[in-house]
Design an enzyme around this catalytic site. Structure first.
Site, mmCIF file in Angstrom:
data_model
loop_
_atom_site.group_PDB
_atom_site.id
_atom_site.type_symbol
_atom_site.label_atom_id
_atom_site.label_comp_id
_atom_site.label_asym_id
_atom_site.label_seq_id
_atom_site.Cartn_x
_atom_site.Cartn_y
_atom_site.Cartn_z
ATOM 1 N N GLU B 109 42.609 65.516 -22.516
ATOM 2 C CA GLU B 109 42.369 64.957 -21.174
ATOM 3 C C GLU B 109 41.524 65.924 -20.356
ATOM 4 O O GLU B 109 41.678 67.137 -20.481
ATOM 5 C CB GLU B 109 43.711 64.756 -20.446
ATOM 6 N N ASP B 110 40.676 65.381 -19.512
ATOM 7 C CA ASP B 110 39.908 66.257 -18.625
ATOM 8 C C ASP B 110 40.777 66.751 -17.473
ATOM 9 O O ASP B 110 40.754 67.920 -17.119
ATOM 10 C CB ASP B 110 38.643 65.552 -18.102
ATOM 11 N N ASP B 113 46.829 64.771 -12.897
ATOM 12 C CA ASP B 113 47.374 64.982 -11.547
ATOM 13 C C ASP B 113 48.759 64.337 -11.456
ATOM 14 O O ASP B 113 49.740 64.982 -11.758
ATOM 15 C CB ASP B 113 46.406 64.521 -10.448
ATOM 16 N N PHE B 162 39.479 68.496 -3.129
ATOM 17 C CA PHE B 162 38.767 67.487 -3.897
ATOM 18 C C PHE B 162 37.567 68.140 -4.595
ATOM 19 O O PHE B 162 36.639 68.604 -3.946
ATOM 20 C CB PHE B 162 38.277 66.362 -2.987
ATOM 21 N N ARG B 175 29.744 63.600 -12.312
ATOM 22 C CA ARG B 175 30.357 63.905 -13.614
ATOM 23 C C ARG B 175 29.495 64.885 -14.415
ATOM 24 O O ARG B 175 29.999 65.711 -15.152
ATOM 25 C CB ARG B 175 30.489 62.629 -14.456
#
Lengths: 150, 199
Positions: B109-110, B113, B162, B175
């Site tokens: 997984e990148d 959260d 963020f 991205r």
């Protein structure tokens, strides 16, 4: 015919989701439950109130009711939609809560974290509500004080 | 702002307030993870599974650091959104093309959260009885975790802000940044307010 209509309404009521039956204090709470429902996570809304302060006669004068309990995770969740300065009041009560009930797992979602979660799920309209102050939040604080008085 | 010498994009970099993890820091950590995984899975012919599309960058770089035979496959999942909520529960939009029964599966997984999506996917894969199922995540945001998920391999803890880049996006942008950066707060607010033309 009347009975059929009545049954139909009852069935509709049973089919309605828990989110639709509960009157949430803030829209963010309802959105949060819909996300949990989407991922099949069991939740309870304000199931328990924790006394925080007592007067000399032992009457509760301040209490805290976390917004959610996730039974499978044994985790209480408090969402704060308050701006940072106004959130101090809530933070203080959360600190008290951790001191008095160290065995209780509780997590506070800050206003910014709520906004980021909504952004992550593509709910930009909802997230944009967190750019401005909300008068509903003031109501919420007032309601929690009433908990303590009750 | 600390610049990345191998990457020049005024258009994208102008939106970044600060680089949180440089491209070289990320590549160094990915290399370390690759070595560790290669050692742990020696002779096990593992299957790496990723969820489209944020993991593409990490998966590609990680795979090139793996020194043992390995296979890879991808899933796509319907995340919660204003459209998806009308369709009920989370579901797989694209399933694996590989049978995982009795296979050693590493879920790559990148970012993690809340853990909601990952929890669903791991539960789904467990019903297929893999020989083992572990998680490798590059970026972790533990403060907002709702579901406790054991992470066997982890790259970095993300700050409580963020960030974008290296697979992490905002409205599908950023991205392709080779580093992870903190988005300027005004840019974030502007992007949130943009009318959504993708719906």
């Amino acid at each position: 015919m009347q009975n059929n209509n009545l049954r139909s309404k009852q069935e509709q009521s049973l089919e309605s989701t828990e989110s639709e039956r509960i009157s949430f204090a803030h829209q963010a709470e309802e959105i949060f439950t819909r996300i949990l429902d989407f991922y099949g996570i069991e939740w309870q809304y304000e199931p328990r109130t924790f006394p925080l302060e007592w007067d000399k006669d032992g009457n509760v004068i301040e209490a805290f009711t976390p917004d959610f309990y996730l039974p499978q995770q044994n985790l209480y969740i408090e969402l704060t939609t308050l701006k940072a300065k106004l959130a101090r009041y809530k933070n203080r009560r959360l600190r008290l809560m951790k001191e008095l009930y160290p065995e209780i797992h509780i997590k506070l979602f800050k206003r910014r974290e709520m906004r980021e979660m909504l952004v992550k799920y593509g709910l930009y309209d909802e997230a944009s509500q967190f750019k401005t102050d909300s008068t509903q939040n003031q109501t919420r604080v007032g309601k929690e004080n009433l908990h303590a008085e009750g | 702002m600390q610049k990345d010498k191998s990457f020049e994009s005024d258009e994208l970099e102008a939106d970044i307030q600060e680089v949180v993890f440089t491209a070289s820091e990320i590549q160094q950590r990915v290399s370390e993870l690759g070595k560790e995984i290669s050692k742990d899975y020696y002779n096990l012919n593992p299957l790496f599974v990723g969820v489209l599309k944020g993991v593409l960058f990490f998966m590609a770089d990680l795979l090139r650091m793996i020194t043992i035979p390995v296979e890879v496959d991808f899933l796509a999942v319907s995340s919660y959104s204003s459209d998806a909520r009308n369709r009920g529960m989370v579901r797989l939009d694209k399933d694996l093309g590989t049978l995982i029964t009795s296979r050693h599966v590493l879920f790559v997984e990148d970012v993690i959260d809340t853990g909601l999506t990952l929890n669903y996917l791991l539960s789904t894969l467990r019903t297929r009885h893999p020989a083992s199922l572990e998680v490798c995540v590059l970026f972790d945001k533990p403060r907002v975790r709702l579901i406790d998920i054991p992470l066997k391999y982890k790259g970095f803890d993300l700050p409580d802000q963020f960030v974008v880049g290296y697979g992490l996006d905002l409205r599908e942008r950023y991205r392709n940044l080779p580093f992870v950066g903190l988005l300027k707060s005004q840019i974030l607010l502007n992007k949130i307010s943009e009318s959504d033309t993708s719906r």
